[in-house]
Design an enzyme around this catalytic site. Structure first.
Site, PDB file in Angstrom:
ATOM      1  N   GLU A  90      30.770  80.617  57.495  1.00 56.71           N
ATOM      2  CA  GLU A  90      31.208  80.535  56.106  1.00 56.71           C
ATOM      3  C   GLU A  90      30.497  81.564  55.232  1.00 56.71           C
ATOM      4  O   GLU A  90      29.334  81.866  55.460  1.00 56.71           O
ATOM      5  CB  GLU A  90      30.843  79.164  55.527  1.00 56.71           C
ATOM      6  N   CYS A 103      27.014  84.704  49.257  1.00 54.66           N
ATOM      7  CA  CYS A 103      26.089  83.933  50.068  1.00 54.66           C
ATOM      8  C   CYS A 103      26.606  83.999  51.501  1.00 54.66           C
ATOM      9  O   CYS A 103      27.742  83.604  51.762  1.00 54.66           O
ATOM     10  CB  CYS A 103      26.071  82.495  49.548  1.00 54.66           C
ATOM     11  N   CYS A 110      22.473  75.957  63.460  1.00 52.65           N
ATOM     12  CA  CYS A 110      21.056  76.167  63.137  1.00 52.65           C
ATOM     13  C   CYS A 110      20.240  75.184  63.965  1.00 52.65           C
ATOM     14  O   CYS A 110      20.693  74.073  64.241  1.00 52.65           O
ATOM     15  CB  CYS A 110      20.832  75.901  61.650  1.00 52.65           C
ATOM     16  N   CYS A 114      16.754  70.390  59.556  1.00 51.76           N
ATOM     17  CA  CYS A 114      16.490  69.772  58.241  1.00 51.76           C
ATOM     18  C   CYS A 114      17.446  68.585  58.061  1.00 51.76           C
ATOM     19  O   CYS A 114      18.651  68.712  58.271  1.00 51.76           O
ATOM     20  CB  CYS A 114      16.695  70.785  57.115  1.00 51.76           C
ATOM     21  N   CYS A 117      20.691  68.784  55.795  1.00 57.73           N
ATOM     22  CA  CYS A 117      21.513  69.996  55.872  1.00 57.73           C
ATOM     23  C   CYS A 117      22.659  69.852  56.860  1.00 57.73           C
ATOM     24  O   CYS A 117      22.465  69.479  58.017  1.00 57.73           O
ATOM     25  CB  CYS A 117      20.647  71.187  56.248  1.00 57.73           C
ATOM     26  N   CYS A 331      26.582  75.293  51.848  1.00 61.68           N
ATOM     27  CA  CYS A 331      26.523  75.827  53.197  1.00 61.68           C
ATOM     28  C   CYS A 331      26.792  74.773  54.267  1.00 61.68           C
ATOM     29  O   CYS A 331      26.279  73.675  54.219  1.00 61.68           O
ATOM     30  CB  CYS A 331      25.180  76.482  53.456  1.00 61.68           C
TER      31      CYS A 331
HETATM   32  N1  SAH Z   1      17.813  78.292  56.608  1.00 68.19           N
HETATM   33  C1  SAH Z   1      17.556  78.867  55.339  1.00 68.19           C
HETATM   34  C2  SAH Z   1      18.791  79.246  54.532  1.00 68.19           C
HETATM   35  C3  SAH Z   1      20.000  78.347  54.541  1.00 68.19           C
HETATM   36  S1  SAH Z   1      20.085  76.883  53.566  1.00 68.19           S
HETATM   37  C4  SAH Z   1      16.649  77.971  54.538  1.00 68.19           C
HETATM   38  O1  SAH Z   1      16.319  76.896  54.998  1.00 68.19           O
HETATM   39  O2  SAH Z   1      16.222  78.369  53.473  1.00 68.19           O
HETATM   40  C5  SAH Z   1      20.160  77.273  51.892  1.00 68.19           C
HETATM   41  C6  SAH Z   1      19.462  76.227  51.030  1.00 68.19           C
HETATM   42  O3  SAH Z   1      20.231  75.023  50.881  1.00 68.19           O
HETATM   43  C7  SAH Z   1      18.117  75.798  51.591  1.00 68.19           C
HETATM   44  O4  SAH Z   1      17.191  75.722  50.565  1.00 68.19           O
HETATM   45  C8  SAH Z   1      18.446  74.427  52.152  1.00 68.19           C
HETATM   46  O5  SAH Z   1      17.291  73.658  52.325  1.00 68.19           O
HETATM   47  C9  SAH Z   1      19.403  73.896  51.108  1.00 68.19           C
HETATM   48  N2  SAH Z   1      20.212  72.766  51.526  1.00 68.19           N
HETATM   49  C10 SAH Z   1      20.684  72.450  52.726  1.00 68.19           C
HETATM   50  N3  SAH Z   1      21.384  71.291  52.696  1.00 68.19           N
HETATM   51  C11 SAH Z   1      21.358  70.875  51.423  1.00 68.19           C
HETATM   52  C12 SAH Z   1      21.904  69.737  50.749  1.00 68.19           C
HETATM   53  N4  SAH Z   1      22.592  68.796  51.384  1.00 68.19           N
HETATM   54  N5  SAH Z   1      21.675  69.639  49.426  1.00 68.19           N
HETATM   55  C13 SAH Z   1      20.978  70.593  48.761  1.00 68.19           C
HETATM   56  N6  SAH Z   1      20.441  71.661  49.339  1.00 68.19           N
HETATM   57  C14 SAH Z   1      20.614  71.810  50.662  1.00 68.19           C
END
Ligand code: SAH
Length: 345
Positions: A90, A103, A110, A114, A117, A331
């Site tokens: 995406e 973006c 991944c 997390c 995510c 994302c």
């Molecule tokens: N892997 C990288 C970049 C991708 S995620 C990183 O961790 O920074 C982009 C951002 O969105 C990151 O800060 C991630 O923690 C956040 N993110 C992921 N899922 C989310 C969610 N459900 N709500 C809010 N932020 C989220």
């Protein structure tokens, strides 16, 4: 076969001079690639013989768009691309005052895990090549009919888990013979892979680094971000300091507010104490709902109160404006839905 977009400029030059061409050919080919040429026949200032030779030894990767969604609320555009191996990635294009920001994704899936995510749910399938990262920008520029001015690597994947290809992409997108997008207009976001933060600092690229922090103590951070079991805050924060000292660039932190998990007054105090010595900016993001985990964000009043606590403690904090909320612009959401849809068929 080699994807011509996987070469850095000097590698392309070496390759072409190896074929008996003059050095300036590299400038011509590089320019065509970055302008979005999809076939060697588009490269009209290159001899037919060279085009045939390139066609026999290399290919030009492109992206096929599987779905394009345009937000009725704010014009945010989301692309779901289909790669030749059947995988999806995406990209999201947002319009700000200063132009278009894209973006982009750096991996298919991944492996960072997390808990909030959507991108990590099926694990990592594979990393994207430098060409595949670049193609997202090229495609969007052509489709929007307008240049992209800012790039954030905040889509699917952990950019520092695909370090070499990401750095190659950064060199290429910045190159004066190609798109020439300034490093200062590029942001790389990481969950905190400490050794790669040191490496990135040593590359000497004045990009903006943003750290996905989401918690200001190890107990909490490890419970929502497994990467913290490997690299604790006591290692992450010195790496951030090193980055700032080495590059002279400011750092920012992402902090997604999850109701009842990391959004208390005590959490705000702890966060302020951690980031203040770094003079870093904090981006607050109301967490996007994760049904599987029961995560949701607090009310507008609670979110504002958290921000105000940081501000009162002398921390520069802003609330991320939500764009494209009607098109699942965050994302991993669309890819996840599409995979689920395909599985249900
Ligand atoms: N892997 C990288 C970049 C991708 S995620 C990183 O961790 O920074 C982009 C951002 O969105 C990151 O800060 C991630 O923690 C956040 N993110 C992921 N899922 C989310 C969610 N459900 N709500 C809010 N932020 C989220």
């Amino acid at each position: 076969m080699i994807d011509l977009k996987d070469f850095e400029y000097n590698e392309l030059e070496e390759y072409l001079t190896g074929l008996g061409e003059k050095k300036y050919r590299a400038a011509q080919v590089f320019k065509w690639l970055h302008e979005g040429a999809e076939s060697y026949d588009d490269m009209t200032d290159i001899s037919k013989a060279l085009r045939a030779r390139l066609g026999a030894e290399t290919y030009i990767s492109t992206l096929a768009v599987e779905k394009k969604l345009v937000s009725a609320l704010d014009g945010t555009v989301k692309y779901l691309f289909r790669l030749p191996d059947g995988n999806s990635i995406e990209s999201v294009v947002m319009r700000y005052m200063h132009g278009l920001t894209i973006c982009i994704s750096s991996q298919i899936g991944c492996r960072m895990g997390c808990r909030f995510c959507a991108s990590t749910i099926g694990g990592l399938y594979r990393s994207l090549t430098a060409g595949e990262i670049l193609n997202q920008v090229i495609f969007a520029e052509k489709d929007m009919g307008e240049g992209i001015s800012n790039i954030v690597l905040m889509g699917i994947g952990e950019p520092l888990d695909n370090y070499d290809n990401v750095v190659k992409f950064l060199h290429n997108i910045n190159h004066e013979k190609g798109r020439n997008i300034g490093y200062r207009h590029i942001t790389v976001s990481t969950c905190g892979i400490v050794p790669r933060i040191y490496d990135l600092a040593d590359e000497g690229l004045p990009i903006t680094l943003t750290i996905s922090l989401h918690a200001a103590n190890d107990r909490l951070r490890s419970s929502i971000m497994p990467v913290n079991n490997k690299y604790k805050l006591s290692e992450l924060i010195p790496a951030c300091k090193y980055y700032v000292n080495k590059t002279g660039r400011r750092l920012s932190f992402e902090y997604s507010l999850i109701k009842g998990v990391n959004d208390s007054a005590a959490d705000a105090r702890e966060l302020a104490a951690l980031v203040k010595p770094l003079a870093a900016h904090v981006n607050l993001i109301p967490v996007n709902k994760v049904e599987e985990r029961g995560y949701r964000h607090g009310s507008r009043t609670e979110i504002n109160a958290f921000r105000d606590r940081l501000t009162a403690a002398g921390v520069n904090a802003t609330l991320r404006r939500e764009l494209g909320s009607d098109i699942a612009a965050s994302c991993g959401q669309l890819r996840k839905k599409t995979i689920e849809g395909r599985n249900a068929e």
